[in-house]
Design an enzyme around this catalytic site. Structure first.
Site: not given
Ligand code: RNT
Ligand code: ZN
Length: 420
Positions: A186, A227, A229, A260, A263, A287, A295, A297, A327
């Site tokens: 990523w 990955e 986004k 993810d 994303h 993820h 996003d 998290d 994640d």
């Molecule tokens: C970032 C991605 C990625 C990170 C990690 C720490 O937007 O989700 O996967 O969260 O690599």
């Molecule tokens: Zn991620």
């Protein structure tokens, strides 16, 4: 609070009969359930700080400063072991390259499997697998927030070298542990405002990836995933590594894709993609996160989105095939609690999906009785998953119900609160 074990066993027997009436054998499901692996992201334990003592800006936004974060590898591993002890299934740990313990003082472009020898030995001892990530953030070689798509060749070359080294490490991890290590790429590269040439940076990224992935490894040891986004803070208008870019790249080059859940557009669900993407690749990494308005998290919880993810994973026959990892990062609460809430939520949602009387829903659909399909799916929402989950925890010797919360509070008082 302590739960009465005898009562849990009795409640389970009743739940077992309820499920049996719908054609589901709970004992069989549990056997399969214990084998499922969820990869625990190491970075929840220390706010993605890693062990490099880097003090500059990071491209991941972590908020909060709750006391007690892991300050070194020993503390991080102890915290991970604590989290494992609260979960009834099997596990992997997902590492980032900046968690190397490099005796030689290696830079990221010269990392070797040796720099992860402690992690590998620990994983072996704890009977868990490892996943791995190249780390394209929080580093002096990030150039205007770009890495593999930077217009500067020296910058790109540095990060290409880094990721090649990481693939070798992932391969060594997989080989040493006898289970596939997923290596994820990523990058945060993108732009705050509209680029004049969106294509230019994507061409650079494609060329960088081609170089990184040149060497072929045994897929039993290691698979690569990329990955994508939609946007990040500071890259609102343009992210070079978008989903379309990576999906096309992955399929064309026979590598895997990382999805993810934070994303995509806010109403877009990754669960809906499994049945499409899995027809073209068997290398999918999830993820599992929780976006709140963006996003963000947040800690994964047992919500509709998570249940949809696990339900589709089960209905598509992907449980045990798809790689599932968490994640997120919350530094505003006890980090061991944050990890555990997400892991138990994902485990319980997975169990709920595995227990679903899917055959009845499919039969109603095959008969084109769509009213029955809808009505069944409503009735199945409140089946006694909790009775089976508590029994699973008891059978696997992990805390039942809220017991782990008392234990984690004790761990906080005895261990976390004493960290400087
Ligand atoms: C970032 C991605 C990625 C990170 C990690 C720490 O937007 O989700 O996967 O969260 O690599
Ligand atoms: Zn991620």
């Amino acid at each position: 609070m302590n739960y009465n074990r005898e009562q849990i066993a009795k409640i389970y027997e009743i739940a077992k009969q309820t499920y049996a009436a719908y054609g589901v054998d709970t004992d069989k499901v549990l056997e399969e359930f214990y084998k499922q692996k969820i990869s625990l992201h190491c970075w929840q334990g220390d706010d993605i700080a890693g062990f490099e003592n880097f003090t500059g800006a990071s491209q991941n936004v972590v908020t909060g400063n709750y006391p007690g974060k892991a300050r070194n590898p020993e503390e991080l591993r102890a915290d991970l072991e604590k989290v494992f002890s609260y979960s009834p299934i099997s596990h992997k740990v997902n590492l980032h390259a900046n968690y190397a313990e490099s005796a030689e003082g290696h830079g990221r472009d010269e990392l070797t499997p040796e720099d992860f020898a402690n992690w590998i030995a620990w994983a072996k001892a704890n009977n868990c697998g490892l996943d791995f990530n190249s780390t394209f953030f929080a580093h002096d070689m990030m150039n205007r927030n770009m890495s593999l798509a930077s217009p500067d060749k020296a910058t790109r070359d540095y990060w290409i070298k880094h990721s090649k080294a990481c693939r070798k490490i992932a391969n060594a991890m997989g080989e040493a542990l006898g289970q596939t290590c997923v290596h994820n790429i990523w990058i945060p590269d993108g732009m705050k405002d509209n680029p004049a040439s969106r294509k230019y940076f994507r061409e650079l990224l494609k060329d960088s990836l081609d170089q990184i992935l040149e060497e072929k490894y045994d897929e039993n040891n290691m698979v690569d995933v990329v990955e994508g986004k939609l946007f990040g803070i500071g890259t609102e208008c343009y992210v070079v590594g978008s989903y379309d870019f990576y999906l096309a790249y992955a399929i064309k080059n026979n590598i895997g894709i990382c999805l993810d859940s934070g994303h995509y557009h806010p109403t877009e669900q990754i669960a809906d993609k499994f049945s499409a993407v899995s027809l073209f690749t068997d290398k999918i990494l999830l993820h599992v996160s929780r976006g709140v308005r963006w996003d963000s998290d947040h800690v994964t919880i047992n919500n509709d989105e998570l249940n949809f993810i696990m339900q589709e994973a089960k209905r598509c026959g992907l449980l045990g095939k798809m790689h599932i990892g968490l994640d997120y990062f919350d530094a505003s609460i006890n980090r061991v609690t944050a990890w555990t809430v997400g892991l138990r939520a994902a485990g319980k949602a997975m169990l709920s999906a595995m227990l679903e009387p899917t055959a009845m829903l499919e039969k109603a659909e095959q008969d084109w009785n769509l009213g029955n399909r809808l009505a069944y799916s409503e009735e199945f929402k409140n089946l006694p998953v909790d009775a089976v989950w508590n029994y699973a925890c008891m059978q696997q010797g992990v805390p039942v119900g809220t017991e782990w919360i008392d234990d984690v509070n004790a761990y906080e008082a005895e261990v976390l609160a004493k960290r400087g």
